[in-house]
Design an enzyme around this catalytic site. Structure first.
Site, PDB file in Angstrom:
ATOM      1  N   HIS A  15     -90.903  -7.700   2.167  1.00 58.23           N
ATOM      2  CA  HIS A  15     -89.999  -6.595   1.813  1.00 58.23           C
ATOM      3  C   HIS A  15     -90.697  -5.259   2.052  1.00 58.23           C
ATOM      4  CE1 HIS A  15     -86.530  -5.166  -0.850  1.00 58.23           C
ATOM      5  NE2 HIS A  15     -87.253  -4.066  -0.636  1.00 58.23           N
ATOM      6  N   GLU A 198     -82.178  -4.199  -8.948  1.00 53.15           N
ATOM      7  CA  GLU A 198     -83.235  -3.179  -9.052  1.00 53.15           C
ATOM      8  C   GLU A 198     -82.678  -2.082  -9.978  1.00 53.15           C
ATOM      9  OE1 GLU A 198     -83.844  -0.801  -5.508  1.00 53.15           O
ATOM     10  OE2 GLU A 198     -85.830  -0.110  -6.138  1.00 53.15           O
TER      11      GLU A 198
HETATM   12  N1  ADE Z   1     -84.683   2.057   0.628  1.00 52.54           N
HETATM   13  C1  ADE Z   1     -86.008   2.217   0.648  1.00 52.54           C
HETATM   14  N2  ADE Z   1     -86.555   1.767  -0.500  1.00 52.54           N
HETATM   15  C2  ADE Z   1     -85.552   1.302  -1.266  1.00 52.54           C
HETATM   16  C3  ADE Z   1     -85.473   0.704  -2.546  1.00 52.54           C
HETATM   17  N3  ADE Z   1     -86.554   0.493  -3.302  1.00 52.54           N
HETATM   18  N4  ADE Z   1     -84.263   0.374  -3.010  1.00 52.54           N
HETATM   19  C4  ADE Z   1     -83.171   0.591  -2.268  1.00 52.54           C
HETATM   20  N5  ADE Z   1     -83.188   1.137  -1.072  1.00 52.54           N
HETATM   21  C5  ADE Z   1     -84.366   1.497  -0.559  1.00 52.54           C
HETATM   22 ZN    ZN Z   2     -86.540  -2.146  -0.822  1.00 58.58          ZN
END
Ligand code: ADE
Ligand code: ZN
Length: 332
Positions: A15, A198
């Site tokens: 990721h 997230e």
């Molecule tokens: N684009 C880059 N980093 C990200 C993240 N942590 N969450 C969502 N989109 C992103």
């Molecule tokens: Zn990400």
């Protein structure tokens, strides 16, 4: 005292946002060459400056304005892979966005992709690191743009371009708004992942699974708020691309020891470890391992097992997987 983790331990990173991995000095250099004034996105010590996740997305996009040609992306590929190789990464997957590479036009996208792939092959020879690409739609750019992005991905699926994903502001739109794009990518034979859990709660992880039918989840850590979901992830073998330093830096969790990665792992969810946008979060993969070892008493054996799971979840062909597994075992 936690065990010292050898920085040279071979690592797999699943990721990693490509532009988000750009060293700030690299972006500053491009801005100078092109006379683009983005001084305000840098801190006095030369890092990236932003207030919170939403401002981070704006700064990210401002940094991307300096990346204007396939040649810029060729140079970016070498800079990003050099940093990963220094960190012991032997295999990485990176999120690529046609939105930043030819604004979604498939002919332009092909040229950018070719430049990235050629540089990645050069890095494989000179640095011993293998890279694969995951085309990623950006959620806050909306469902219409995601369809153009999916078509770019479907047209260019290859040994190098192997996946499709969704990133960006999780608070905008709903996963079901992106089903067309994910169906298109799946029909083209691309493997699927999406950011969820997230900024959204466990329901966002369920929605990504139900509507987008992904096999991996970017982050997914807030699944911990619903133990039935945690058990479902464990049973169906959904792999989480966990980025603990990113979550702590952006304030999803107050500290590493409050991060749920250890509890998810104890409940047998397959977790992997990545850096997300390392210079933005002032981290490296080695630093993530050291902090996890301190927070949870994890040893090199834990990291070896996690790297094997990551290799098994990689969106790559079986010959590449076998080669990476051999490197992880020290047999190559
Ligand atoms: N684009 C880059 N980093 C990200 C993240 N942590 N969450 C969502 N989109 C992103
Ligand atoms: Zn990400």
């Amino acid at each position: 005292m936690s065990e010292k983790i050898d920085p040279a331990l071979p690592k797999v990173e699943l990721h990693l946002h490509f532009e988000g991995a750009a060293p700030p000095a690299f972006i500053r250099g491009l801005a100078k060459e092109k006379h683009i004034d983005i001084a305000k996105i840098f801190t006095p010590d030369g890092g990236y400056a932003y207030r919170d996740f939403w401002h981070f997305l704006e700064v990210y996009e401002a940094a991307c304005t300096t990346l204007q040609s396939p040649e810029d992306f060729r140079r970016l590929t070498l800079a990003v892979l050099e940093d990963r190789a220094k960190d012991g990464v032997v295999y990485a997957e990176t999120f690529l966005s046609p939105d930043f590479c030819g604004v979604g036009d498939v002919t332009a996208w092909r040229e950018y992709l070719l430049a990235i792939e050629e540089a990645a092959l050069e890095a494989q020879k000179t640095m011993g690191i293998t890279l694969k690409g995951i085309v990623t739609a950006i959620r806050h750019f909306g469902p219409d743009q995601s369809r153009a992005t999916a078509l770019c991905a479907a047209e260019t699926k290859s040994d190098f371009l192997t996946g499709f994903g969704l990133a960006g502001d999780e608070k905008q739109f709903h996963p079901k708004d992106f089903t067309w794009a994910f169906d298109c990518a799946r029909e083209a034979g691309l493997r699927l992942t999406a950011h969820a859990g997230e900024w959204g709660g466990p329901e966002s992880v369920r929605d990504a699974l139900d509507h987008l039918k992904v096999e991996r989840i970017g982050h997914g850590v807030r699944a911990i708020e619903d133990l039935a979901l945690v058990d479902q992830l464990a049973e169906q073998g959904t792999v989480l691309e966990v980025c603990p330093g990113s979550n702590v830096f952006l304030g999803v969790y107050p500290s590493f020891d409050k991060h749920p990665i250890d509890r998810l792992r104890e409940r047998e969810v397959k977790v992997t470890i990545s850096t997300d946008d390392p210079p933005f979060f002032r981290t490296t993969l080695t630093q993530e391992y050291e902090t996890l070892a301190r927070a949870f008493g994890w040893t090199e054996d834990d990291f070896r097992a996690i790297n094997r799971d990551a290799a098994n979840a990689a969106f790559c062909d079986e010959a590449t997987r076998a080669r990476i597994l051999q490197i992880l075992e020290g047999r190559a």
